[in-house]
Scaffold this motif. Structure first.
Motif, mmCIF file in Angstrom:
data_model
loop_
_atom_site.group_PDB
_atom_site.id
_atom_site.type_symbol
_atom_site.label_atom_id
_atom_site.label_comp_id
_atom_site.label_asym_id
_atom_site.label_seq_id
_atom_site.Cartn_x
_atom_site.Cartn_y
_atom_site.Cartn_z
ATOM 1 N N TYR A 223 0.845 -1.201 0.000
ATOM 2 C CA TYR A 223 0.000 0.000 0.000
ATOM 3 C C TYR A 223 0.881 1.251 0.000
ATOM 4 C CZ TYR A 223 -2.426 3.918 2.134
ATOM 5 O OH TYR A 223 -2.892 5.184 2.405
ATOM 6 N N LEU A 224 1.898 1.266 0.890
ATOM 7 C CA LEU A 224 2.754 2.463 0.993
ATOM 8 C C LEU A 224 3.455 2.766 -0.323
ATOM 9 C CD1 LEU A 224 4.496 2.060 4.491
ATOM 10 C CD2 LEU A 224 2.655 3.642 3.889
ATOM 11 N N ILE A 225 3.912 1.717 -0.996
ATOM 12 C CA ILE A 225 4.621 1.929 -2.266
ATOM 13 C C ILE A 225 3.644 2.470 -3.318
ATOM 14 C CG2 ILE A 225 5.831 0.759 -4.152
ATOM 15 C CD1 ILE A 225 7.086 -1.086 -1.986
ATOM 16 N N GLN A 226 2.472 1.848 -3.413
ATOM 17 C CA GLN A 226 1.480 2.350 -4.372
ATOM 18 C C GLN A 226 1.077 3.781 -4.023
ATOM 19 O OE1 GLN A 226 0.467 1.195 -7.232
ATOM 20 N NE2 GLN A 226 1.667 -0.672 -7.015
ATOM 21 N N ASP A 227 0.915 4.026 -2.732
ATOM 22 C CA ASP A 227 0.455 5.353 -2.323
ATOM 23 C C ASP A 227 1.527 6.414 -2.580
ATOM 24 O OD1 ASP A 227 -1.949 6.511 -1.374
ATOM 25 O OD2 ASP A 227 -0.917 7.049 0.481
ATOM 26 N N HIS A 228 2.784 6.015 -2.497
ATOM 27 C CA HIS A 228 3.847 6.973 -2.831
ATOM 28 C C HIS A 228 3.701 7.411 -4.291
ATOM 29 C CE1 HIS A 228 7.675 9.006 -2.455
ATOM 30 N NE2 HIS A 228 8.030 8.478 -3.617
ATOM 31 N N HIS A 229 3.495 6.439 -5.164
ATOM 32 C CA HIS A 229 3.280 6.794 -6.579
ATOM 33 C C HIS A 229 2.069 7.736 -6.699
ATOM 34 C CE1 HIS A 229 6.260 4.152 -8.286
ATOM 35 N NE2 HIS A 229 5.706 3.044 -7.815
ATOM 36 N N TYR A 230 1.021 7.398 -5.965
ATOM 37 C CA TYR A 230 -0.205 8.203 -6.018
ATOM 38 C C TYR A 230 0.071 9.643 -5.545
ATOM 39 C CZ TYR A 230 -4.741 10.044 -4.615
ATOM 40 O OH TYR A 230 -5.838 10.862 -4.466
ATOM 41 N N LEU A 231 0.745 9.771 -4.411
ATOM 42 C CA LEU A 231 0.949 11.108 -3.822
ATOM 43 C C LEU A 231 1.837 11.988 -4.699
ATOM 44 C CD1 LEU A 231 1.297 10.170 -0.024
ATOM 45 C CD2 LEU A 231 -0.594 11.400 -1.101
ATOM 46 N N LEU A 232 2.784 11.371 -5.400
ATOM 47 C CA LEU A 232 3.610 12.168 -6.317
ATOM 48 C C LEU A 232 2.736 12.784 -7.415
ATOM 49 C CD1 LEU A 232 6.915 10.119 -6.780
ATOM 50 C CD2 LEU A 232 6.469 12.054 -5.266
ATOM 51 N N GLU A 233 1.816 11.980 -7.958
ATOM 52 C CA GLU A 233 0.912 12.510 -9.005
ATOM 53 C C GLU A 233 -0.007 13.582 -8.423
ATOM 54 O OE1 GLU A 233 1.447 11.960 -11.998
ATOM 55 O OE2 GLU A 233 2.661 10.157 -11.836
ATOM 56 N N PHE A 234 -0.430 13.343 -7.213
ATOM 57 C CA PHE A 234 -1.313 14.288 -6.518
ATOM 58 C C PHE A 234 -0.639 15.667 -6.439
ATOM 59 C CE2 PHE A 234 -3.541 15.903 -2.763
ATOM 60 C CZ PHE A 234 -4.805 15.376 -2.901
ATOM 61 N N GLY A 235 0.629 15.688 -6.019
ATOM 62 C CA GLY A 235 1.375 16.948 -5.929
ATOM 63 C C GLY A 235 1.562 17.578 -7.305
ATOM 64 N N ARG A 236 1.872 16.739 -8.288
ATOM 65 C CA ARG A 236 2.063 17.269 -9.655
ATOM 66 C C ARG A 236 0.782 17.909 -10.172
ATOM 67 N NH1 ARG A 236 4.805 11.924 -11.023
ATOM 68 N NH2 ARG A 236 6.952 12.401 -10.514
ATOM 69 N N LEU A 237 -0.331 17.281 -9.856
ATOM 70 C CA LEU A 237 -1.604 17.803 -10.353
ATOM 71 C C LEU A 237 -1.927 19.157 -9.714
ATOM 72 C CD1 LEU A 237 -3.826 16.954 -12.345
ATOM 73 C CD2 LEU A 237 -5.152 16.268 -10.384
ATOM 74 N N TYR A 238 -1.633 19.298 -8.422
ATOM 75 C CA TYR A 238 -1.825 20.605 -7.784
ATOM 76 C C TYR A 238 -0.993 21.662 -8.501
ATOM 77 C CZ TYR A 238 -4.616 19.742 -3.582
ATOM 78 O OH TYR A 238 -5.632 19.475 -2.705
ATOM 79 N N ASP A 239 0.273 21.326 -8.775
ATOM 80 C CA ASP A 239 1.149 22.300 -9.451
ATOM 81 C C ASP A 239 0.614 22.633 -10.844
ATOM 82 O OD1 ASP A 239 3.033 22.836 -7.493
ATOM 83 O OD2 ASP A 239 4.259 21.100 -8.006
#
Ligand SMILES: Cc1ncc(CN)c(N)n1
Length: 220
Positions: free
Chosen positions: A39-55
């Motif tokens: 979960y943590l590994i998948q969520d890391h990928h998810y959170l990186l995209e999340f930050g990119r999308l905000y930017d």
């Protein structure tokens, strides 16, 4: 208000997330560590995209105050939740190479793609509506789990992230931003986007529990 309507429309999906076996096992301490690691590994990928999308949304936002808030959200995410997860990775021996070599699972790929699609089809308000359940649902999950500690310290540390005031304050800012960008004309579309994100949130727990993978390896 948009957030009241969206919250009401996703009541059953959110309840299913709050009662999902992943969450129940996390609190009871029975969740296999291998599942939590995945979960943590998948969520890391998810959170990186999340930050990119905000930017990305910030660069498309015509209101300077809202653009600044979106950039600030991306920075807060990197210094907050993403940084906290680094300490989890150290404790669990999860290396950058392990993360880089783990393909983004189908549900995770679909969820983040939905977020980019929301920006493409409904503009900055679409991105904000799509990203909102991420903040808000986890804050409610944390609130629900706060009544009883998990016997596994790292599971409890995960829960604590979502009850901490820096997280819940950021969440309140997101609610205000979502209501500021919602209009009578876009509210129905934003609500559909919010519902779909909530549905993906529910599927994300199951993805982690199932150690979901592609049936055919990714092309290299
Ligand atoms: C998939 C998902 N959704 C929400 C969160 C909480 N920011 C998260 N870490 N991951």
């Amino acid at each position: 208000m948009f957030t009241d309507t969206a919250h009401e429309a996703t009541r059953s999906l959110w309840l299913a997330s709050k009662h999902h076996p992943f969450i129940q096992q996390l609190q009871a301490g029975t969740l296999p560590m291998a599942t939590f690691r995945d979960y943590l590994i998948q969520d890391h990928h998810y959170l990186l995209e999340f930050g990119r999308l905000y930017d990305l949304a910030a660069t498309q936002c015509s209101r300077p105050d809202q653009a600044a808030q979106l950039h600030a959200n991306a920075e807060d995410l990197r210094h907050g939740e993403i940084a906290t997860r680094e300490t989890f990775f150290e404790k669990l021996g999860i290396t950058p190479a392990m993360i880089a070599n783990t393909p983004v699972a189908p549900t995770n790929y679909a969820y983040t793609s939905h977020l980019y699609r929301s920006l493409a089809t409904a503009g900055v308000p679409g991105a904000i509506a799509g990203l909102l359940p991420c903040y808000w649902l986890y804050a409610e999950i944390g609130e629900g789990l706060a009544t009883k500690d998990s016997p596994i310290p790292i599971y409890q540390a995960w829960i604590d992230t979502y009850t901490a005031s820096d997280y819940t304050d950021a969440m309140s800012d997101q609610l205000a931003l979502a209501n500021a960008v919602a209009t009578p004309d876009n509210q129905a579309e934003l609500c559909q986007i919010f519902i779909r994100s909530s549905w993906y949130e529910l599927n994300f727990w199951q993805m982690a529990l199932d150690h979901e993978q592609w049936c055919v390896p990714e092309p290299s």
